[in-house]
Enzyme design. Structure first.
Site, PDB file in Angstrom:
ATOM      1  CG  ASP A 434      -2.057   0.864   0.807  1.00 46.91           C
ATOM      2  OD1 ASP A 434      -2.173   1.461   0.918  1.00 46.91           O
ATOM      3  OD2 ASP A 434      -3.167  -0.216   0.385  1.00 46.91           O
ATOM      4  CG  HIS A 487      -5.087   4.188   1.116  1.00 48.33           C
ATOM      5  ND1 HIS A 487      -4.903   2.278   0.603  1.00 48.33           N
ATOM      6  CD2 HIS A 487      -6.812   3.737   1.293  1.00 48.33           C
ATOM      7  CE1 HIS A 487      -6.355   1.816   0.494  1.00 48.33           C
ATOM      8  NE2 HIS A 487      -7.309   2.986   0.482  1.00 48.33           N
ATOM      9  CG  ASN A 588     -14.011   1.534  -4.299  1.00 46.41           C
ATOM     10  OD1 ASN A 588     -14.700   0.873  -3.964  1.00 46.41           O
ATOM     11  ND2 ASN A 588     -13.316   3.045  -3.893  1.00 46.41           N
ATOM     12  CB  SER A 670      -9.782   0.539  -0.380  1.00 46.78           C
ATOM     13  OG  SER A 670      -8.681   0.601  -0.861  1.00 46.78           O
TER      14      SER A 670
END
Lengths: 965, 167
Positions: A434, A487, A588, A670
């Site tokens: 990430d 994130h 998404n 996520s």
């Protein structure tokens, strides 16, 4: 007939000759003067049993010189019987039943055609009927309501608090209440109601009181009152609902209480039980002590049945129509409404046409009682389709992390239950590829293993150097922006934030550890950097020229893009072949466009659901989706807490110019993905050798998911919403080679003991209720001396039977409690014990018993007696019973419907209800037909409704009853 | 230079001098106050002009629902400035961001023209699959004569316009 002498010599000689001739011809009874001789023969004397079918035969009778014209039987003496076929050669009768041997004499008259007649007598001795007698004993602790509907039973009203009926403890009582008169002639409560019964009893904390309602349509409620009459607990279910409540444990000593059985509607018998401890309580959802929010009801109306002025309008108008306040919701779906107190509750009562509510012992209980009774009133409304309490749910394993209450997404997947099975292992590693992780974040600092930064482009890396290095700390990705996402910190927190440390958030994997790998930076990332991170995590050669000390068990990829290639597929295949389970976000885009790497073969693709388990509005869907997990929908706040329904986790902020460690909400696939990674990590903690294929198979089988959408698999949820509990249990099965693992568990029966006023001895059975082995390490009690425990038949592991003995010597009259603690190598069990010392004698009483002698050959009750209890038992005698096969039934007729052994009535049977002996054969006196009656006994003919015969004066007839139903 | 040209030039200078004070290309200094990829819950794309601490509190109440690091702003901030909120709207991943491209905005006519970097994911890049609502808060001096605000991206594409009604 004697010959007549005509002259002296010749006539005498003629007569002599005639006489000699007659004699030579036989006969002995007579004959015609001419030549007819009739001989009657009634057969031999007999001795028969009572009730026997007796045959009288004159077949041996004869006539000479004529023929027999007729027979005639008649009874000469003895108990009159009904002769059948008395004009036939063979007659019959049923031998009477008598308490003594009796002789019946019969005569047959044989008539010849010639008119000549002869008779003969025969004696039939009938043996006396057998005596059947015995003693019926109520089960220990049995009592009868002192004002039942049977007019034959002694009546003492207990309808007022100051006339409460005293009860022992424990007790099983049969009773009767009604809101109206029964309108049945002969009933005690024909004209008047019997609306309530009060009982006074001493109770120990935690004891259970239960009310079994006989009628399916009557509504009876159960109240526990203090000595001042205030409600301390209540169970107020609706019609036909059995009620249960426990004695509050806010006090630690035995106290006096009143128990009230209240008829709310209808007429019904009931069984009231006191004595068991709270181990056996089943919450029926209507109890005052249930965990629900006082004053709140969740209601759904039937729109088509609302009054015109109420139908199509706001929540507040609908709430006012039932006297409540609106809280949230809307017409067309569930609404949360408030039930108030005092004046506001008076409005509710009037709108709902409720009776006055009993006074509770404190304000909170009063509010809850108001709520319960308003619930009942609402559930009975024509325009309400559903109404329920707003229950308070507690997770099973509750971390103390500050923001745990906001993590609705964990209970959604049964994670607290899974934590009861495993809290993960620190040897399980989840690689988070990430933006990196804030390595000094207080909720992550202790949860990390060494990671790596694989971002090659210095602009993207923004970490002040232009090399890949072993520093996975997230420097931020704001680029030209004002603040960074951090994130990776949010994702890592969901997987493995330090849990139960009193700060921050909980992580799915609890103890599992995170391998932070940087591959996303300013503007995102690229396939090459990400795949180098994948190779590193899987222990494969990579651009760092290093390998982790321990490869990752799981790789989490909460990232993706539209591009794909065979070369990239090969990287994920290689990682999977290393045994690593790879989990990635489906995307998404709210479309079926595949996202990669989620859509590569061998990668678990995760879609997102909201708090209602609906597909999140942004979530991608398609044939590539394997499983769903909570990703949140921040546009909603369905649970009414202070937060939008997004996923709460650790994060950071650099908006001020320096990095601060925070916690906050994010939504997306996520956020769904690390839920799956965390659950996989829990599974790996249970079964370290679980392969990617085994995980895939578990998904496909439906064993570890809650099936949403179309049965089995669909494009929205894949194989369903992950179920963390099912997943770890499945891992246990895999670990056991397909067999559930050894799971020893100490169990003790009975779960509680009540020695009442006279019990002295009891046994405890201590056993391993699971698999595997365990050892009892100690068994103790805290009675202070009146209770002792000795080993009975006990093995070296301490399992087996223990003997308990109570000694009341020197104790004052009171109820005494103690706890037995049995400790094993696996778990500990406590057994509550209650004992009563009572000097006054109080006898068990199951009420007036109607005792039927039932002939099983004819299926009729041939005899009946009614007996009241004397000194705690019932003696009965049937004085003369013919040989045969029988059963004896005994029971009450509390509701006076003419049947015993109905629901809620006492019942007993002789012989005992065992398959091998449903009746007894009577061939001699039976003087010990002893059996038990009670309100918990189920007679062998529990479906048999036994009709009893009664007369209005209470004198009982012995007419046979009709065939049972 | 001949007389005719000189008179023309002078006239042009005079005309320029006369028009400089009322309209034309004046410059306004902008100051970024705050920016985030997580502004609000479902912030609609567009502009909002916050003219008081009250309107700011109302906006931050919604934005703060998902963001715990809001800017610190007090009533004094609004004595001479307004805060312009530029909202990109809900986006599907972390590849969207707003930042200030030019610290000075020009007034064209009565329109304040602001340039921002409207960042979107570069093709074929991998992005964090998190829902974002990028926003940028700019402090704008109040004393300027413009009655509309327009936001342009780095390609000079007009993204939003807001009528302010100021004189």
């Amino acid at each position: 007939m004697q010959p007549v002498i005509r002259n002296y010599f010749r006539e005498i000689l003629a007569l002599l000759l005639a006489g000699m001739l007659l004699t030579a011809c036989g006969g002995g009874g007579g004959g015609s003067a001419s030549s007819v001789v009739v001989t009657a023969n009634a057969g031999n004397d007999q001795t028969v049993n009572a009730n026997a079918t007796v045959s009288l035969s004159a077949l041996a009778s004869s006539v000479t010189g004529s023929t027999i014209q007729s027979y005639n039987w008649q009874q000469l003496s003895g108990t009159l019987v009904s002769l059948s076929n008395s004009s036939s050669v063979t007659a019959g009768f049923i031998a009477p039943v008598s308490t003594q041997n009796t002789i019946l004499r019969f005569r047959v008259t044989v008539t010849a055609v010639s008119g000549d007649v002869a008779t003969d007598d025969v004696d039939i001795t009938v043996r006396r009927g057998f005596i059947v007698s015995g003693t019926i004993t109520p089960t220990s602790g049995t009592r009868i309501d002192s004002d039942v509907n049977d007019p034959a039973y002694n009546f003492i009203s207990n309808n007022q608090l100051n006339a409460a009926q005293n009860l022992p403890n424990p007790v099983t009582l049969g009773g009767f209440v009604s809101t109206t008169g029964t309108n049945q002639s002969g009933d005690r409560f024909s004209a008047l109601a019997d609306p309530t019964d009060y009982f006074k009893v001493q109770l120990a904390p935690g004891q259970v009181i239960s009310l079994t309602v006989a009628s399916n349509t009557a509504d009876l409620d159960l109240y526990l009152l203090s000595t001042s009459g205030a409600v301390v607990n209540a169970s107020v279910g609706g019609a036909g609902v059995n009620e249960t409540l426990t004695v509050p444990t806010t006090t630690t000593t035995v106290q006096d209480y009143f128990i009230e059985v209240r008829a709310v509607s209808g007429i019904s018998g009931y069984i009231l039980k006191v004595g068991l401890t709270s181990m056996s309580v089943k919450d029926n959802g209507y109890q005052l002590t249930s965990a629900f929010v006082p004053g709140e009801l969740i209601t759904r109306f039937v729109d088509s049945r609302l009054p015109a002025g109420v139908k199509n309008d706001s929540l507040s108008v609908r709430a006012q129509s039932v006297g409540m306040q609106a809280v949230s919701g809307a017409p067309g779906r569930s609404m949360l409404m408030k039930v108030g107190v005092q004046a506001q509750f008076d409005r509710t009562r009037k709108k709902l046409k409720m009776n006055q509510v009993s006074q509770a012992s404190n304000a909170e209980l009063q509010h809850k009682l108001n709520t319960l009774l308003a619930l009942k009133a609402m559930q009975g409304r024509y325009d309400v389709s559903d109404c329920s309490l707003n229950y308070i749910y507690q997770p099973l394993a509750t971390p103390n992390d500050t923001n745990y209450a906001a993590q609705w997404h964990y209970p959604l997947i049964n994670l607290p239950q899974a934590w009861d099975v495993t809290k993960g292992s620190a040897s399980v590693i989840v690689a988070v590829i990430d933006t990196g992780v804030l390595v000094n974040h207080p909720d992550l600092i202790n949860k990390l293993v060494p990671g790596y930064d694989f971002i090659r482009d210095p602009v993207v890396a923004a970490d002040g150097d232009n090399v890949i290095d072993a520093n996975p700390d997230d420097p931020g990705d704001k680029g030209y922006g004002f603040s960074s996402t951090f994130h990776g910190t949010h994702v890592a927190g969901t997987i493995g934030a330090e849990t139960n440390n009193g700060i921050g958030v909980a992580g799915v994997g609890w103890n599992v550890r995170i391998m932070p790998l940087r591959a996303l930076g300013v503007g995102g990332g690229n396939s090459y950097d990400i795949e180098q991170a994948v190779r590193f995590a899987a222990g494969l050669p990579n651009d760092s020229n290093t390998l982790p000390a321990n490869k990752a068990d799981v790789i989490n990829l909460s990232l993706g893009g539209p591009g794909s290639s065979a070369l990239s597929q090969s990287v994920y295949t290689a990682a999977r072949n290393q045994g690593v389970i790879i989990v990635a976000a489906a995307g998404n885009n709210a479309s079926s466009t595949p996202l990669y790497p989620a859509s590569y073969n061998g990668v678990v693709s995760v879609s997102a659901v909201d708090l209602n388990k609906q597909l999140a509005p942004y979530s991608s869907f398609g044939s590539f989706v394997d499983v769903a997990a909570p990703g949140g929908d921040a546009s909603k706040n369905l649970n009414g807490d202070q937060y939008p329904d997004a996923v709460m986790s650790s994060q950071g902020s650099d908006a001020s110019g320096t990095i601060s460690y925070t916690y906050g909400l994010k939504q997306g696939t996520s956020m769904a993905t690390p839920h799956i990674s965390g659950v996989v990590a829990l599974m790996k903690s249970v079964y370290a050798n679980m392969t990617p294929q085994q995980f895939d198979d578990a998904l496909a089988s439906g064993a570890i998911t809650e099936d949403l959408g179309t049965t089995n698999r669909d494009d929205s949820f894949g194989y369903g919403l992950i179920d963390a509990l099912s997943a770890v249990l499945h891992a246990q099965v895999l670990a056991g080679g397909g067999v559930a693992p050894a799971n020893p568990f100490l169990a003790v029966t009975p779960g509680s003991l009540n020695f009442s006023t006279s019990g002295v001895n009891a046994n405890l059975e201590v056993r391993n209720a699971g698999t595997g082995t365990l050892t009892v390490t100690s068994i103790t009690e805290d009675s202070g001396g009146w209770l002792s425990i000795t080993s009975g038949s006990v093995g070296v592991d301490g399992l087996g039977q223990y003997n308990l003995t109570v000694d009341r010597t020197g104790l004052n009259d009171n109820i005494y409690t103690a706890t037995i603690t049995i400790t094993s190598s696996v778990n500990t069990v406590t057994i509550p014990v209650i004992m009563q010392k009572q000097s006054l004698t109080s006898y068990d009483d199951a009420g007036l018993q109607y005792i039927l002698l039932f002939d099983t050959n004819t299926s009729t009750a041939i005899s009946q007696v009614a007996v009241s209890a004397l000194n705690g038992s019932y003696s009965f005698t049937f004085p003369a019973v013919a040989p045969g096969t029988y059963q004896i039934f005994a029971g009450t007729d509390i509701n006076n419907d003419g049947f015993i052994c109905g629901t809620g009535e006492a019942c007993g049977v002789y012989p005992d209800n065992t398959p091998s002996q449903l009746n007894f054969t009577l061939s001699a006196d039976l003087l010990n037909a002893n059996f038990i009656t009670g309100f918990t006994n189920i007679a062998s003919a529990s479906t048999l409704t036994l009709l009893i015969q009664k007369q209005s004066q209470g004198v009982l007839s012995l007419k046979p009853a009709p065939l049972p139903k | 230079m001949n007389t005719c040209k000189l008179i023309t030039v002078c006239l042009m200078v005079v005309v320029s001098a006369c028009t400089a004070g009322g309209s034309g290309n004046r410059v306004v200094n902008l100051k970024p106050v705050w920016g985030s990829q997580f502004c609000g819950i479902q912030s609609a794309a567009g502009l909002q002009l916050l003219t008081s601490i009250t309107t700011f509190d109302n906006w931050s109440g919604a934005a703060g629902a998902v963001n715990s690091s809001l800017p610190t702003v007090n009533a004094e901030t609004f004595s001479h400035h307004d805060i312009l909120v530029i909202q990109m709207g809900q986006q599907p991943n972390g590849g969207y961001r707003l930042s200030l491209l030019k610290k000075q905005a020009s007034i064209n006519g009565q329109d304040l023209m602001i340039s921002v970097r409207w960042q979107t994911p570069a093709p074929d890049t991998m992005q964090a699959q998190v829902i974002t609502n990028p926003c940028l808060l700019l402090s704008i001096p109040r004393d300027n004569n413009f009655n509309s605000i327009s936001v342009y991206d780095q390609n000079n594409k007009k993204r939003f316009t807001l009528k302010t009604g100021s004189e």
